[in-house]
Design a protein around this motif. Structure first.
Motif, PDB file in Angstrom:
ATOM      1  N   ARG A 176      33.397  29.506 -35.533  1.00 27.79           N
ATOM      2  CA  ARG A 176      32.465  30.421 -36.193  1.00 27.79           C
ATOM      3  C   ARG A 176      33.197  31.605 -36.821  1.00 27.79           C
ATOM      4  N   ILE A 177      34.469  31.762 -36.513  1.00 25.30           N
ATOM      5  CA  ILE A 177      35.270  32.822 -37.116  1.00 25.30           C
ATOM      6  C   ILE A 177      35.665  32.398 -38.533  1.00 25.30           C
ATOM      7  N   TRP A 178      35.627  33.354 -39.463  1.00 25.61           N
ATOM      8  CA  TRP A 178      36.022  33.037 -40.835  1.00 25.61           C
ATOM      9  C   TRP A 178      36.787  34.215 -41.443  1.00 25.61           C
ATOM     10  N   THR A 179      37.424  33.939 -42.589  1.00 22.82           N
ATOM     11  CA  THR A 179      38.178  34.966 -43.302  1.00 22.82           C
ATOM     12  C   THR A 179      38.196  34.624 -44.786  1.00 22.82           C
ATOM     13  N   PRO A 180      38.221  35.618 -45.659  1.00 22.78           N
ATOM     14  CA  PRO A 180      38.338  35.336 -47.098  1.00 22.78           C
ATOM     15  C   PRO A 180      39.752  34.969 -47.515  1.00 22.78           C
ATOM     16  N   ASP A 190      43.675  41.254 -44.878  1.00 21.14           N
ATOM     17  CA  ASP A 190      42.229  41.321 -44.699  1.00 21.14           C
ATOM     18  C   ASP A 190      41.963  41.210 -43.201  1.00 21.14           C
ATOM     19  N   CYS A 191      40.938  40.487 -42.819  1.00 21.67           N
ATOM     20  CA  CYS A 191      40.656  40.338 -41.396  1.00 21.67           C
ATOM     21  C   CYS A 191      39.957  39.015 -41.128  1.00 21.67           C
ATOM     22  N   LEU A 192      40.120  38.549 -39.907  1.00 18.85           N
ATOM     23  CA  LEU A 192      39.252  37.503 -39.385  1.00 18.85           C
ATOM     24  C   LEU A 192      37.935  38.159 -39.018  1.00 18.85           C
ATOM     25  N   ARG A 193      36.846  37.439 -39.209  1.00 20.13           N
ATOM     26  CA  ARG A 193      35.527  37.986 -38.896  1.00 20.13           C
ATOM     27  C   ARG A 193      34.965  37.260 -37.671  1.00 20.13           C
ATOM     28  N   LEU A 194      34.882  37.999 -36.579  1.00 19.56           N
ATOM     29  CA  LEU A 194      34.376  37.471 -35.322  1.00 19.56           C
ATOM     30  C   LEU A 194      32.888  37.801 -35.227  1.00 19.56           C
ATOM     31  N   PRO A 195      32.002  36.809 -35.342  1.00 16.42           N
ATOM     32  CA  PRO A 195      30.567  37.114 -35.354  1.00 16.42           C
ATOM     33  C   PRO A 195      30.098  37.658 -34.020  1.00 16.42           C
ATOM     34  N   LEU A 196      29.278  38.708 -34.097  1.00 20.20           N
ATOM     35  CA  LEU A 196      28.720  39.312 -32.888  1.00 20.20           C
ATOM     36  C   LEU A 196      27.342  39.863 -33.217  1.00 20.20           C
ATOM     37  N   ASP A 214      34.397  41.119 -20.910  1.00 20.89           N
ATOM     38  CA  ASP A 214      35.384  41.158 -19.820  1.00 20.89           C
ATOM     39  C   ASP A 214      36.345  39.978 -19.881  1.00 20.89           C
ATOM     40  N   GLY A 215      36.482  39.369 -21.042  1.00 22.04           N
ATOM     41  CA  GLY A 215      37.333  38.199 -21.184  1.00 22.04           C
ATOM     42  C   GLY A 215      38.799  38.560 -21.298  1.00 22.04           C
ATOM     43  N   ASN A 216      39.634  37.873 -20.510  1.00 22.77           N
ATOM     44  CA  ASN A 216      41.089  37.986 -20.616  1.00 22.77           C
ATOM     45  C   ASN A 216      41.535  36.907 -21.590  1.00 22.77           C
ATOM     46  N   LEU A 217      41.908  37.299 -22.804  1.00 21.32           N
ATOM     47  CA  LEU A 217      42.186  36.329 -23.860  1.00 21.32           C
ATOM     48  C   LEU A 217      43.284  35.357 -23.460  1.00 21.32           C
ATOM     49  N   ASN A 218      44.336  35.863 -22.811  1.00 18.98           N
ATOM     50  CA  ASN A 218      45.428  34.961 -22.455  1.00 18.98           C
ATOM     51  C   ASN A 218      45.170  34.213 -21.149  1.00 18.98           C
ATOM     52  N   THR A 232      31.964  32.676 -25.665  1.00 14.80           N
ATOM     53  CA  THR A 232      31.935  34.134 -25.714  1.00 14.80           C
ATOM     54  C   THR A 232      32.861  34.622 -26.827  1.00 14.80           C
ATOM     55  N   PRO A 233      32.804  35.898 -27.198  1.00 13.43           N
ATOM     56  CA  PRO A 233      33.731  36.390 -28.227  1.00 13.43           C
ATOM     57  C   PRO A 233      35.199  36.093 -27.905  1.00 13.43           C
TER      58      PRO A 233
END
Length: 338
Positions: free
Chosen positions: A7-11, A22-28, A108-112, A122-123
């Motif tokens: 669901r993440i996108w970028t131009p 630019d940036c990745l867009r994380l929907p929230l 509270d997610g630990n990405l790694n 979750t995000p």
């Protein structure tokens, strides 16, 4: 089964030559922003055909040497310097970076500890999935820059996992020496995130990946920053991606190991930790390691702690306030000849 897209996108078009920021867009979706997204800054620099390097920092938000090193490299590199493609994500876990936290304030997610992630999760899981499913498959080399963060003070080092084959392991050991941190580890990751890290997913995909620990205490080590910047530049030069980049030659790296969990010293109680050794110190099995003071009973004798094995201190707990189960020390020793 239909493959679920991120669901993440970028131009940004990663196939287009040039330099794009630019940036990745994380929907929230929140009460205040039903169709909102959170930005994750990203830079793509491409010039013709050649290898792709994916450079990442900010996997944990309170680790700064890698973030600043990649920002500096992103500003410095021009398309004409590149033969291939460099993708730079200096603040991967952007919500945690903004909050100055190891874990995301959103979930509270630990990405790694969330790889390979989930497309509809979750995000934090969505970020992990995007890297696992989209970014790493593009990479010939991946770099994931870490430090000790708030809770640990760490020796400046590089780490790789054993490859799937002997040839892959040899290539990874070569990368360790090219990067040029003072010491390096070949580690299974069992003492940390196991199979849930970016490095673990890269290994399964056959992507050469190197990660680091560059300091700690949620502050900035100038030495760690220099090691990160120079090490990444050397890797880019080694792969022929930036053949003319100005960086000093590596003097190699001392290979170390952490053989097992008995090289860790943990707190068995809550209290205030008074350490007796610093990062880099050589210690002996049974040597006094420090004491743990009870803050519930001021007249109680402090619990004395002793090192479980002989070795050199790779990291120690940074905050004095300690809870049962916290890692107080981690020891390393020279890697045994294979």
């Amino acid at each position: 089964m239909t493959r679920i897209q991120s669901r993440i996108w970028t131009p940004i078009d990663f196939e287009q030559d040039g330099k794009f920021s630019d940036c990745l867009r994380l929907p929230l979706s929140t009460t205040k922003s039903a169709y909102g997204w959170i930005p994750i800054p990203i830079v793509s620099i491409k010039n013709g055909s050649g290898p792709t390097a994916v450079l990442i920092a900010g996997n944990h938000g309170d680790e700064y040497e890698g973030q600043l090193a990649l920002m500096k490299i992103a500003r410095e590199l021009r398309p004409e310097d590149v033969r291939g493609r460099v993708i730079i994500i200096p603040s991967l876990n952007f919500p945690a970076v903004r909050a100055g936290l190891r874990v995301s304030p959103l979930d509270d997610g630990n990405l790694n500890r969330s790889f390979p992630g989930k497309a509809l999760g979750t995000p934090t899981e969505m970020i992990a999935h995007y890297i696992s499913d989209f970014m790493l498959p593009m990479a010939d080399i991946a770099v994931d820059l870490h430090s000790g963060g708030f809770s640990l003070d760490y020796v400046q080092c590089a780490l790789v996992r054993p490859g799937r084959t002997e040839d892959e392991t040899d290539k990874l050991v070569e990368l360790i020496h090219v990067f040029g941190a003072p010491v390096s580890f070949i580690s299974s990751g069992d003492g940390g995130g196991g199979a849930t890290t970016l490095n673990a997913v890269a290994r399964e995909l056959g992507v050469l990946c190197i990660t680091t620990e560059l300091g700690g205490g949620a502050t900035l080590s100038k030495t760690g920053l220099r090691i990160a910047e120079d090490g990444v530049k050397r890797l880019l030069k080694h792969f022929g991606i930036t053949p003319a980049i100005d960086v000093a030659e590596s003097t190699g790296s001392e290979l170390m190991e952490i053989p097992g969990r008995d090289f860790f010293l943990y707190a068995d109680d809550d209290g205030i930790f008074e350490p007796s050794a610093e990062v880099g110190d050589q210690v002996e099995e049974g040597q006094y390691a420090g004491r743990l003071h009870s803050f519930d009973n001021p007249i109680q004798k402090p619990q004395e702690l002793y090192f479980p094995r002989s070795g050199q201190v790779a990291c120690r707990r940074y905050p004095s306030l300690t809870t049962r189960g916290d890692c107080l020390f981690n020891l390393m020793r020279p890697r045994a000849a294979s």
